[in-house]
Design a protein around this motif. Structure first.
Motif, PDB file in Angstrom:
ATOM      1  N   GLU A 122      -4.406   6.269   4.169  1.00 47.13           N
ATOM      2  CA  GLU A 122      -2.968   6.178   3.851  1.00 47.13           C
ATOM      3  C   GLU A 122      -2.784   5.811   2.377  1.00 47.13           C
ATOM      4  O   GLU A 122      -1.787   6.176   1.750  1.00 47.13           O
ATOM      5  CB  GLU A 122      -2.293   5.095   4.709  1.00 47.13           C
ATOM      6  N   LEU A 123      -3.734   5.063   1.850  1.00 48.83           N
ATOM      7  CA  LEU A 123      -3.589   4.549   0.487  1.00 48.83           C
ATOM      8  C   LEU A 123      -3.902   5.602  -0.581  1.00 48.83           C
ATOM      9  O   LEU A 123      -3.203   5.670  -1.614  1.00 48.83           O
ATOM     10  CB  LEU A 123      -4.517   3.341   0.284  1.00 48.83           C
ATOM     11  N   LEU A 124      -4.920   6.423  -0.330  1.00 53.63           N
ATOM     12  CA  LEU A 124      -5.391   7.324  -1.377  1.00 53.63           C
ATOM     13  C   LEU A 124      -4.301   8.237  -1.977  1.00 53.63           C
ATOM     14  O   LEU A 124      -4.242   8.388  -3.202  1.00 53.63           O
ATOM     15  CB  LEU A 124      -6.606   8.133  -0.891  1.00 53.63           C
ATOM     16  N   PRO A 125      -3.398   8.824  -1.145  1.00 51.93           N
ATOM     17  CA  PRO A 125      -2.324   9.646  -1.753  1.00 51.93           C
ATOM     18  C   PRO A 125      -1.423   8.828  -2.687  1.00 51.93           C
ATOM     19  O   PRO A 125      -0.960   9.339  -3.705  1.00 51.93           O
ATOM     20  CB  PRO A 125      -1.526  10.144  -0.546  1.00 51.93           C
ATOM     21  N   LYS A 166       4.057  -5.260  -6.934  1.00 58.14           N
ATOM     22  CA  LYS A 166       5.235  -5.289  -6.062  1.00 58.14           C
ATOM     23  C   LYS A 166       5.296  -4.025  -5.203  1.00 58.14           C
ATOM     24  O   LYS A 166       5.526  -4.079  -3.995  1.00 58.14           O
ATOM     25  CB  LYS A 166       6.485  -5.390  -6.956  1.00 58.14           C
ATOM     26  N   THR A 167       5.080  -2.885  -5.836  1.00 55.43           N
ATOM     27  CA  THR A 167       5.149  -1.597  -5.140  1.00 55.43           C
ATOM     28  C   THR A 167       4.144  -1.538  -3.989  1.00 55.43           C
ATOM     29  O   THR A 167       4.475  -1.102  -2.885  1.00 55.43           O
ATOM     30  CB  THR A 167       4.841  -0.444  -6.133  1.00 55.43           C
ATOM     31  N   PHE A 168       2.917  -1.974  -4.248  1.00 51.48           N
ATOM     32  CA  PHE A 168       1.882  -1.879  -3.217  1.00 51.48           C
ATOM     33  C   PHE A 168       2.002  -2.979  -2.165  1.00 51.48           C
ATOM     34  O   PHE A 168       1.626  -2.779  -1.010  1.00 51.48           O
ATOM     35  CB  PHE A 168       0.483  -1.808  -3.854  1.00 51.48           C
ATOM     36  N   LYS A 169       2.581  -4.098  -2.553  1.00 54.13           N
ATOM     37  CA  LYS A 169       2.806  -5.181  -1.583  1.00 54.13           C
ATOM     38  C   LYS A 169       3.767  -4.703  -0.491  1.00 54.13           C
ATOM     39  O   LYS A 169       3.596  -5.022   0.693  1.00 54.13           O
ATOM     40  CB  LYS A 169       3.368  -6.408  -2.293  1.00 54.13           C
ATOM     41  N   ILE A 171       3.967  -1.919   0.847  1.00 57.60           N
ATOM     42  CA  ILE A 171       3.303  -1.111   1.885  1.00 57.60           C
ATOM     43  C   ILE A 171       2.045  -1.804   2.435  1.00 57.60           C
ATOM     44  O   ILE A 171       1.173  -1.177   3.030  1.00 57.60           O
ATOM     45  CB  ILE A 171       2.986   0.325   1.383  1.00 57.60           C
ATOM     46  N   GLY A 172       1.981  -3.144   2.200  1.00 57.41           N
ATOM     47  CA  GLY A 172       0.947  -3.933   2.877  1.00 57.41           C
ATOM     48  C   GLY A 172      -0.381  -4.096   2.148  1.00 57.41           C
ATOM     49  O   GLY A 172      -1.381  -4.465   2.768  1.00 57.41           O
ATOM     50  N   TRP A 173      -0.402  -3.839   0.836  1.00 51.39           N
ATOM     51  CA  TRP A 173      -1.656  -3.961   0.083  1.00 51.39           C
ATOM     52  C   TRP A 173      -1.523  -5.032  -1.002  1.00 51.39           C
ATOM     53  O   TRP A 173      -0.566  -5.033  -1.774  1.00 51.39           O
ATOM     54  CB  TRP A 173      -2.027  -2.634  -0.570  1.00 51.39           C
ATOM     55  N   SER A 174      -2.524  -5.925  -1.075  1.00 48.47           N
ATOM     56  CA  SER A 174      -2.557  -6.912  -2.164  1.00 48.47           C
ATOM     57  C   SER A 174      -3.407  -6.352  -3.303  1.00 48.47           C
ATOM     58  O   SER A 174      -4.402  -5.671  -3.056  1.00 48.47           O
ATOM     59  CB  SER A 174      -3.240  -8.200  -1.713  1.00 48.47           C
ATOM     60  N   MET A 175      -3.003  -6.667  -4.521  1.00 47.77           N
ATOM     61  CA  MET A 175      -3.782  -6.188  -5.667  1.00 47.77           C
ATOM     62  C   MET A 175      -4.429  -7.352  -6.403  1.00 47.77           C
ATOM     63  O   MET A 175      -3.904  -8.457  -6.432  1.00 47.77           O
ATOM     64  CB  MET A 175      -2.885  -5.409  -6.623  1.00 47.77           C
ATOM     65  N   SER A 176      -5.563  -7.072  -7.013  1.00 53.28           N
ATOM     66  CA  SER A 176      -6.250  -8.087  -7.811  1.00 53.28           C
ATOM     67  C   SER A 176      -7.023  -7.390  -8.917  1.00 53.28           C
ATOM     68  O   SER A 176      -7.701  -6.381  -8.673  1.00 53.28           O
ATOM     69  CB  SER A 176      -7.217  -8.870  -6.907  1.00 53.28           C
ATOM     70  N   LEU A 177      -6.874  -7.912 -10.139  1.00 53.80           N
ATOM     71  CA  LEU A 177      -7.573  -7.326 -11.287  1.00 53.80           C
ATOM     72  C   LEU A 177      -8.716  -8.256 -11.682  1.00 53.80           C
ATOM     73  O   LEU A 177      -8.483  -9.409 -12.048  1.00 53.80           O
ATOM     74  CB  LEU A 177      -6.588  -7.164 -12.451  1.00 53.80           C
ATOM     75  N   GLN A 178      -9.933  -7.751 -11.586  1.00 56.91           N
ATOM     76  CA  GLN A 178     -11.103  -8.576 -11.908  1.00 56.91           C
ATOM     77  C   GLN A 178     -12.031  -7.788 -12.823  1.00 56.91           C
ATOM     78  O   GLN A 178     -12.705  -6.874 -12.379  1.00 56.91           O
ATOM     79  CB  GLN A 178     -11.841  -8.966 -10.628  1.00 56.91           C
ATOM     80  N   GLY A 179     -11.995  -8.146 -14.095  1.00 56.45           N
ATOM     81  CA  GLY A 179     -12.816  -7.428 -15.071  1.00 56.45           C
ATOM     82  C   GLY A 179     -12.392  -5.972 -15.139  1.00 56.45           C
ATOM     83  O   GLY A 179     -11.228  -5.664 -15.382  1.00 56.45           O
ATOM     84  N   ARG A 180     -13.326  -5.063 -14.853  1.00 57.25           N
ATOM     85  CA  ARG A 180     -13.011  -3.629 -14.905  1.00 57.25           C
ATOM     86  C   ARG A 180     -12.598  -3.085 -13.541  1.00 57.25           C
ATOM     87  O   ARG A 180     -12.488  -1.885 -13.349  1.00 57.25           O
ATOM     88  CB  ARG A 180     -14.236  -2.856 -15.404  1.00 57.25           C
ATOM     89  N   LYS A 181     -12.413  -3.974 -12.570  1.00 55.38           N
ATOM     90  CA  LYS A 181     -12.073  -3.497 -11.226  1.00 55.38           C
ATOM     91  C   LYS A 181     -10.656  -3.909 -10.834  1.00 55.38           C
ATOM     92  O   LYS A 181     -10.286  -5.072 -10.971  1.00 55.38           O
ATOM     93  CB  LYS A 181     -13.063  -4.059 -10.202  1.00 55.38           C
ATOM     94  N   LEU A 182      -9.915  -2.915 -10.343  1.00 50.39           N
ATOM     95  CA  LEU A 182      -8.565  -3.174  -9.845  1.00 50.39           C
ATOM     96  C   LEU A 182      -8.594  -2.928  -8.326  1.00 50.39           C
ATOM     97  O   LEU A 182      -8.769  -1.792  -7.879  1.00 50.39           O
ATOM     98  CB  LEU A 182      -7.579  -2.234 -10.542  1.00 50.39           C
ATOM     99  N   TYR A 183      -8.436  -4.012  -7.565  1.00 50.62           N
ATOM    100  CA  TYR A 183      -8.597  -3.943  -6.112  1.00 50.62           C
ATOM    101  C   TYR A 183      -7.280  -3.700  -5.386  1.00 50.62           C
ATOM    102  O   TYR A 183      -6.230  -4.221  -5.788  1.00 50.62           O
ATOM    103  CB  TYR A 183      -9.162  -5.263  -5.580  1.00 50.62           C
TER     104      TYR A 183
END
Ligand SMILES: [Mg+2]
Length: 270
Positions: A122-125, A166-169, A171-183
């Motif tokens: 669901e997330l990839l699109p 905010k946008t991804f929250k 639809i139920g997804w938390s985001m986190s930026l750690q170094g070169r990775k965006l989760y």
């Protein structure tokens, strides 16, 4: 009295050459991970000794966003000692007991993700829709549980992070930026949830938790005492509860400070 020490690994207990901060003499460093033939992660020798010492007195639980393959690369942490009975990996989607995933735990998490439609398919699109920019270098799936982007930090528009979060929250997804990775993490997959499961299994009465990122905040919040490294992503962008202490030092020395703190707690309860 059983004390549980639930700790994140990367940038909390273990550090890459890049994230360790101030230069530490080679003699004081212990390599704990090798990747593609190169040393990848380190602890100070002092930290590692403290951890080995501590594991005899309290219950140590590694709590990491690493997948099983990535976690199995850092068993250098336990060099010469028995690895801990449990390990929380994939940010809480998987719990290893004696090295084997606990199936009913992951099945329960999978059901929650499916019912909330927070699954990778669901997330990839949505990722395609918002992140076609040139700062996205790669899109990675972590064992079908969550997604992270490898990004070019130089080109990444930091000012848009709040909007994306905010946008991804919604639809139920938390985001986190750690170094070169965006989760991108489904809200049902939490470090705190998995820690609570282990806490009940071992009947722990006191929990001290450590972690540096936004994905660690729920873990620190649900502990009796939280330890947050001063360099952490969560320091700037999150309200800090009263039972959470920020270290004085940054980088690999913050890791040492955390170990000292946990040692003194375990002495207090002896
Ligand atoms: Mg971390």
């Amino acid at each position: 009295m059983t004390i549980l020490f639930a700790s994140d690994l990367d940038q909390t207990l273990i550090y890459s050459q890049k994230s360790m901060g101030e230069s530490v003499s080679e003699d004081d460093l212990q390599e704990v991970e090798r990747f593609e033939g190169k040393p990848q992660s380190f602890m100070t020798k002092k930290s590692q000794e403290a951890l080995h010492q501590l594991a005899k007195q309290i219950f140590f639980l590694p709590v990491t966003t690493r997948t099983q393959t990535q976690y199995e690369r850092v068993t250098g942490i336990y060099e010469g000692e028995a690895p801990p009975r449990f390990a929380v990996i994939s940010n809480g989607a998987v719990i290893l007991e004696n090295g084997q995933p606990i199936k009913e735990w992951s099945d329960r998490i999978r059901e929650q993700c499916v019912s909330k439609k927070t699954i990778v398919e669901e997330l990839l699109p949505k990722i395609d829709q918002y992140f076609s920019e040139d700062w996205v270098l790669r899109v990675r799936e972590a064992d079908g549980w969550f997604v992270y982007l490898i990004i070019d930090r130089e080109k990444f528009p930091v000012e848009k992070l709040e909007f994306y979060t905010k946008t991804f929250k919604e639809i139920g997804w938390s985001m986190s930026l750690q170094g070169r990775k965006l989760y991108f993490m489904p809200e049902s997959i939490t470090k705190a949830g998995a820690m609570e499961y282990v806490k009940h299994r071992i009947n722990a009465t006191y929990v001290v938790a450590a972690g540096d990122s936004l994905l660690d905040m729920c873990l620190l919040e649900s502990a009796d005492l939280g330890l947050l490294p001063a360099h952490g992503e969560a320091v700037q962008s999150h309200a800090i509860a009263e039972h959470i202490e920020i270290t004085e030092k940054k980088g690999i020395k913050a890791g040492e400070e955390i170990m000292e703190k946990v040692m003194s707690i375990s002495r207090k309860f002896e």
